[in-house]
Design a protein around this motif. Structure first.
Motif, PDB file in Angstrom:
ATOM      1  N   ARG A  31       0.914  -1.148   0.060  1.00  0.00           N
ATOM      2  CA  ARG A  31       0.003   0.067   0.083  1.00  0.00           C
ATOM      3  C   ARG A  31       0.956   1.251  -0.127  1.00  0.00           C
ATOM      4  NH1 ARG A  31      -2.016   3.832   3.170  1.00  0.00           N
ATOM      5  NH2 ARG A  31      -3.954   4.552   2.780  1.00  0.00           N
TER       6      ARG A  31
ATOM      7  N   PHE B 116       6.071   9.241  -4.297  1.00  0.00           N
ATOM      8  CA  PHE B 116       5.496   8.582  -3.053  1.00  0.00           C
ATOM      9  C   PHE B 116       6.670   7.557  -2.541  1.00  0.00           C
ATOM     10  CE2 PHE B 116       1.515   9.972  -4.795  1.00  0.00           C
ATOM     11  CZ  PHE B 116       0.924  10.481  -3.797  1.00  0.00           C
TER      12      PHE B 116
ATOM     13  N   HIS C  57      -9.037  -1.879  -1.321  1.00  0.00           N
ATOM     14  CA  HIS C  57     -10.308  -1.383  -0.324  1.00  0.00           C
ATOM     15  C   HIS C  57      -9.969  -0.004  -0.037  1.00  0.00           C
ATOM     16  CE1 HIS C  57     -12.918  -1.615   2.942  1.00  0.00           C
ATOM     17  NE2 HIS C  57     -12.090  -1.389   3.816  1.00  0.00           N
ATOM     18  N   GLY C  58     -10.945   0.849  -0.030  1.00  0.00           N
ATOM     19  CA  GLY C  58     -11.151   2.090   0.192  1.00  0.00           C
ATOM     20  C   GLY C  58     -10.148   2.945  -0.354  1.00  0.00           C
TER      21      GLY C  58
ATOM     22  N   ALA D 167      -7.250   2.468  -1.573  1.00  0.00           N
ATOM     23  CA  ALA D 167      -5.858   2.446  -1.251  1.00  0.00           C
ATOM     24  C   ALA D 167      -5.272   1.921  -2.647  1.00  0.00           C
ATOM     25  CB  ALA D 167      -5.465   1.099  -0.377  1.00  0.00           C
TER      26      ALA D 167
END
Lengths: 678, 184
Positions: free
Chosen positions: B57, B73, B162-163, B165
Motif C-alpha cells: 500500500r 511517493f 479496499h477504500g 488504497a
C-alpha cells in the motif's frame, strides 16, 4: 679472522652488526638493493615509480590506522567515519592524507605509465613487467573505487550503485558478479563488508605480490635508461634515492597543501578553523529512499561517467559499448603495446594512442565539468528571451515557429537558445543538489554531535526523524499543496500566498502569527482565512467587526490576548510580563470575548463551535489538528478540506505516522536540535 | 652427487616423479580445505534472493490529483539487511499519476533503467530526468530520444484496493538492458 679485519670494526656496535651479518647476510642484501647502477646518472624522470611506491606506503600506514577505527556495517560505517573525522584527535588529517594521496596515486600512475610508453620502456625484455604494471594500475583503480563507498554516505552509495550496475552488464557472468560484489540482491551490510575486504585485504594483498615481482623484474632488467646518456653512470644510492626522496616530499607537500590551504584561507579571513571540516568530505548518511541528484564519481573517473553520455540514443548496446566494450578494448590495446612496440611504427602508434586516451579523458572530464557548472559561466540576462519563448511554446515546434513569425533562421536561433536554457537548468539543478548535499551533510554532523549521541539504530534513523531536515520534505509532500510556509516580509511572499488555499503556517504559534490573525486587514487575506471556506466565517467577521472597534477592544487588550496565546504555544518570545499574560488569559476565557466561541481554561464553552484554545500552537495541539482536524476540539463539521492525516479507515494505515506528524509539528514550531555554536 | 649408477638414477627419477606428484597432491589437498571453505562462503550471496515482490500500500487514490502529473511517493516496507531487520522503512520511491477523470493509476519506479540512479521530475520541462547521465522520459515514462537509457521507465503493477488504497507491486529490475527483467 681477527676482529680488526671485519667491516664492522672492533666496536660493540660493529661486532653486533658482524654477528647479524654472519647469520643473515644482510650487508650483501643491502648492497644489492642500494648499489644498483643508474646508467647516465640519476635523473628526475626516473622518480615516478618510486613516488608510487611511496604513495602506496602512505596508504598502507594511514589505511591501517583508519582501519583501527572503522566499522564496516550499514549502521556503523558512517558513524565511525564521522567519529574519525570530527571527534578523534588528528582524524581529519589522517583521513585527509588517505583521501588525497589516493587521488595523487592516480595522477602518479598516469605519469608513470606515460613515461614508460614514451620511453619505450616496455620493449623486450621488459614486456612482462609492463603487463604487471597494467595489472597494478587496475588494482589501484579498484582500491580507489571500493574506497569511495566505505564512508557509506550519499555520494559513495549512489556512485557505487551505478558502478555495480555497470558491472552487471558484463556478458554471462555480469548479474552473478554484481550480486557477489554487492553481497546479495540489495545494498547493505554485506556490500560494505565486501568492499572493505576488497579495499583493505584482497586488492592490497594482490598489489603487494605484484609489486614485489614488478620491482624484482625491474632490478633484474635494470633501469631503462633514456638515450642518449649525457653523464657518467651513478649509483642508485644515494644519487637517485635523493631525487626520489625529494619527489616524495613534494608529493606529500601537495597532499598536505590540499588539506591545509582551506584552513590557512579561513585564518587569513579571520574565521575559526573547524578541523573536522578540513580534508576529505563526509556527506549525509546513505539513504536509498532519498534521491541524490549530485551523484558523481571521483574526479578521475568522471571521464568514464561522461563517456556513457556519448552513447545517447544507442539503446542497450550504447551502455554496453561505453561501460564494457570500449574500456575493454583500450585495455587490450595497452596489453598489446609491448608486442606492437617491436616495430618503430608500432611504438609511434603506442605513443599516439596513449596521448589520444589522455586527451580524450581530459576532454570528457572537461565536458562533464562544463555540463555540471555551466550555469556559473552563463549570464542569466542572456536567457530571458529563451525563458519567455520556452514558457510560451512549451516545447512545441509549431508554436515556436509562430512565436518567431515563421522565420526559419530565427526559429533555429530560438531553438539553440532554448537548448542552452535547458543546459543551464540542468546545471542549476546539479548545483542546487550539490548545495543541498552540503546542507544535509552539515546537518547530519551537527546531529551526530548531540549530547545524546547517535542512537543504536544508526545515524539514518536520527536524520529521518530530524525536524530540521525532514520537516520541509514532509510539509512539501503533504501540506504544501494547500498551505504556504513563507515569511510574510519576504518579497516573494505574495506569489506564494496567492497560490495557497489555506493559512500560511510560517511562524505558527508565535506572537507575530497571532497578531496577524487578529489584524482586520490580514484575517481575511490569503495568509489566514482568505482562500478558505472560513473567509466569510465568524472569526473573520469578529476580527473585522468587534475587534476593530476600539471602544470594546483596546490595543492593550489585543496585545494581551496575543501574549496569552503565545504563552500557550510556549515558543521563545520576548518577556511581556506575567500580568499581561494573565490579563490576556482572562480576556480569552471570558464568555463575552473569545470564550463566547472558543473553549479556554475553565470557561465551560462547549467544544465544536470553534477550535479549543487550550495549548494552542503547542506541539500537542498541532499534532492533534494534523491527526484529525474534524475532531470536535478543532474544526468539527466545519473543517474545510483538510485531510485527517493521522486517522484512517479500519485496516488501513494513515497518510502520516504519529512520528511524522510530530516531525511536522516540531518543524513548524522551529523545535529541533541546534549545536551550541550555531 | 656421488657416482652415476644408471639403475639408481632411473629408480630415483621414478621415485622422484612419484614424490613430485604426491607432494603436489598433498599440498594441494591441504590448501583445498581453506580455499574451498573460503570460496563457499564468498559465493553465499548468490543464494540470496530479494524479498518476493508483493503489493504494497503506497497511498490513497485521493492523494493523486487527476491532472496527469506524476507525484512521488515513498515505498515503505519491512526490510531485512543480512542480520538486521528494519520494520517499515522507506526502501525506494515510485511516481504515481492519474489522467483526468480516470481511476487508473500508473506507477513508475523512480529507479533509472539506465544505471540505477534516482530519476527526478523536471516540472519546467514536463518530463522526468535522471541527474546522473541525463536520461529523459515523458511524464508517462516513455523515452525522450536521444537518451542513454535503453528502455522506458519501469512501470510497476498497480491496483486499487479496499477504500481507494493504491497498491503497487514493488520490484527491482536489471538496469542497462533493453528488456525489463525483474531481479530474482
Amino acid at each position: 679472522m681477527s676482529t680488526a679485519q671485519r667491516p664492522g670494526g672492533g666496536g660493540l656496535l660493529g661486532r653486533l652488526a658482524d654477528f647479524f651479518d654472519d647469520r643473515t647476510g644482510y650487508r650483501a642484501i643491502l648492497h644489492e638493493a642500494l648499489y644498483e647502477r643508474v646508467p647516465g646518472g640519476a635523473r628526475w624522470r626516473y622518480v615516478w615509480g618510486s613516488t608510487l611506491v611511496f604513495a602506496f606506503l602512505v596508504q598502507v600506514i594511514t589505511g591501517l590506522v583508519l582501519w583501527a577505527s572503522y566499522s564496516a556495517s550499514a549502521q556503523t560505517a558512517w558513524e565511525s567515519v564521522y567519529y574519525i573525522q570530527h571527534e578523534m584527535a588528528g582524524g581529519w588529517l589522517l583521513r585527509g592524507i588517505h583521501h588525497f594521496m589516493a587521488q595523487a596515486m592516480v595522477v602518479l600512475l598516469a605519469l608513470h605509465l606515460l613515461q614508460v610508453v614514451i620511453d619505450g620502456a616496455y620493449r623486450a625484455p621488459r614486456e612482462v613487467n609492463f603487463w604487471l604494471g597494467l595489472v597494478l594500475m587496475m588494482l589501484v583503480l579498484g582500491m580507489a573505487l571500493t574506497g569511495y563507498l566505505l564512508p557509506w554516505d550519499q555520494k559513495g552509495y549512489w556512485a557505487t550503485r551505478v558502478a555495480t550496475n555497470l558491472a552487471g552488464l558484463v556478458p554471462l557472468v555480469g548479474p552473478a558478479l554484481q550480486q557477489l560484489v554487492v553481497g546479495g540482491p540489495d545494498y547493505g551490510h554485506h556490500t560494505l563488508t565486501r568492499f572493505f575486504a576488497l579495499h583493505a585485504g584482497f586488492l592490497p594483498a594482490g598489489l603487494v605480490v605484484m609489486l614485489v615481482v614488478h620491482l624484482a623484474l625491474f632490478r633484474k632488467h635494470g633501469l631503462h635508461a633514456k638515450q642518449p646518456l649525457t653523464r657518467p653512470d651513478a649509483m642508485f644510492w644515494p644519487d637517485q634515492v635523493l631525487k626520489d626522496a625529494v619527489a616524495m616530499l613534494a608529493v606529500m607537500a601537495v597532499v598536505l597543501g590540499v588539506i591545509l590551504v582551506p584552513a590557512v584561507r579561513t585564518m587569513l579571513a579571520g574565521g575559526t578553523v573547524v578541523p573536522g571540516e578540513l580534508g576529505a568530505e563526509l556527506g549525509a548518511p546513505a539513504d536509498p529512499s532519498l534521491p541524490y541528484a549530485a551523484a558523481r564519481p571521483e574526479w578521475y573517473f568522471l571521464f568514464l561517467f561522461q563517456f556513457l553520455k556519448v552513447f545517447e540514443g544507442w539503446g542497450a548496446s550504447g551502455e554496453f559499448l561505453g561501460a564494457i566494450v570500449v574500456p575493454g578494448l583500450v585495455m587490450t590495446v595497452m596489453f598489446l603495446m609491448p608486442i606492437l612496440g617491436h616495430w618503430q611504427l608500432g611504438h609511434r602508434f603506442n605513443v599516439a594512442f596513449t596521448f589520444g586516451i589522455v586527451a580524450g579523458a581530459a576532454l570528457l572530464t572537461g565536458l562533464a565539468l562544463n555540463e555540471d557548472y555551466y550555469a556559473l559561466w552563463v549570464d542569466p540576462a542572456s536567457l530571458a528571451e529563451a525563458e519567455r519563448l520556452d514558457a510560451e511554446t512549451e516545447g512545441d515546434a509549431a508554436k515556436l515557429a509562430a512565436a518567431v513569425g515563421g522565420d526559419p533562421a530565427k526559429q533555429a536561433e530560438a531553438e539553440r537558445q532554448i537548448k542552452r536554457l535547458r543546459k543551464v537548468r540542468h546545471s542549476r539543478a546539479f548545483l542546487a543538489a550539490a548545495r543541498q548535499a552540503k546542507v544535509d551533510a552539515a546537518r547530519a554532523v551537527e546531529l551526530a554531535g548531540r549530547p545524546e549521541r547517535i542512537p543504536p539504530a544508526g545515524m539514518l534513523e536520527l536524520v529521518r526523524t530530524d525536524p530540521a531536515s525532514q520537516g520541509p520534505r514532509l510539509f512539501a509532500q503533504h501540506c504544501a499543496s494547500c498551505h504556504a510556509h513563507v515569511d510574510p516580509t519576504d518579497p516573494a511572499a505574495a506569489t506564494a500566498l496567492a497560490h495557497s488555499s489555506a493559512a500560511n503556517l510560517f511562524g505558527f504559534g508565535s506572537a507575530a502569527w497571532m497578531r496577524g490573525l487578529l489584524d482586520a486587514d490580514q484575517v481575511g487575506g490569503p495568509a489566514y482565512f482568505g482562500n478558505t471556506a472560513h473567509k466569510e466565517g465568524d472569526m473573520v467577521s469578529f476580527v473585522t467587526g468587534d475587534l476593530a472597534d476600539a471602544d470594546t477592544w483596546s490595543q492593550e487588550d489585543i496585545a494581551a490576548v496575543v501574549a496569552a496565546m503565545a504563552a500557550e504555544a510556549g515558543l521563545p518570545e520576548p518577556d511581556v510580563g506575567r500580568e499581561v499574560v494573565a490579563r490576556g488569559r482572562d480576556l480569552v476565557s471570558s464568555g463575552e470575548r473569545c470564550g463566547a466561541c472558543h473553549a479556554f481554561g475553565d470557561n465551560g464553552t462547549d467544544l465544536g463551535s470553534a477550535p479549543d484554545l487550550n495549548g494552542w500552537g503547542g506541539r500537542e495541539w498541532i499534532v492533534g489538528i494534523i491527526t484529525d482536524p474534524t475532531h470536535a476540539r478543532f474544526y468539527g463539521d466545519s473543517n474545510d478540506r483538510m485531510p485527517r492525516f493521522g486517522v484512517s479507515d479500519e485496516g488501513e494505515s494513515p497518510a502520516l505516522t504519529a512520528s511524522e506528524i510530530g516531525i511536522v509539528a516540531d518543524w513548524l514550531r522551529g523545535q529541533w536540535y541546534r549545536a551550541a555554536t550555531h | 652427487m656421488q657416482g652415476h649408477d644408471p639403475a639408481v638414477d632411473e629408480q630415483g627419477a621414478r621415485r622422484g616423479f612419484l614424490s613430485k606428484v604426491m607432494a603436489l597432491a598433498a599440498g594441494g589437498l591441504a590448501t583445498l580445505a581453506p580455499a574451498g571453505a573460503g570460496v563457499w562462503v564468498l559465493l553465499d550471496p548468490l543464494r540470496r534472493k530479494s524479498a518476493a515482490a508483493s503489493f504494497l500500500r503506497v497511498t490513497e487514490i485521493e492523494a493523486i490529483p487527476d491532472d496527469g502529473v506524476p507525484r512521488q511517493f515513498p515505498i515503505v516496507t519491512d526490510r531485512v539487511d543480512a542480520w538486521t531487520g528494519f520494520p517499515a522503512e522507506p526502501v525506494g520511491a515510485v511516481y504515481l499519476r492519474r489522467e483526468k477523470g480516470s481511476d487508473v493509476v500508473q506507477a513508475l519506479s523512480a529507479t533509472c533503467p539506465h544505471a540505477g540512479c534516482f530519476v527526478e521530475m523536471e516540472p519546467a520541462e514536463h518530463c522526468f530526468r535522471c541527474p546522473c547521465h541525463n536520461s529523459s522520459f515523458t511524464l508517462d515514462g516513455g523515452i525522450v530520444a536521444p537518451s542513454p537509457s535503453p528502455r522506458p521507465m519501469d512501470e510497476l503493477e498497480c491496483r486499487i484496493g479496499h477504500g481507494g488504497a493504491v497498491e503497487v507491486k514493488w520490484q527491482n529490475f536489471f538496469t542497462g538492458i533493453a528488456e525489463k527483467v525483474a531481479r530474482p
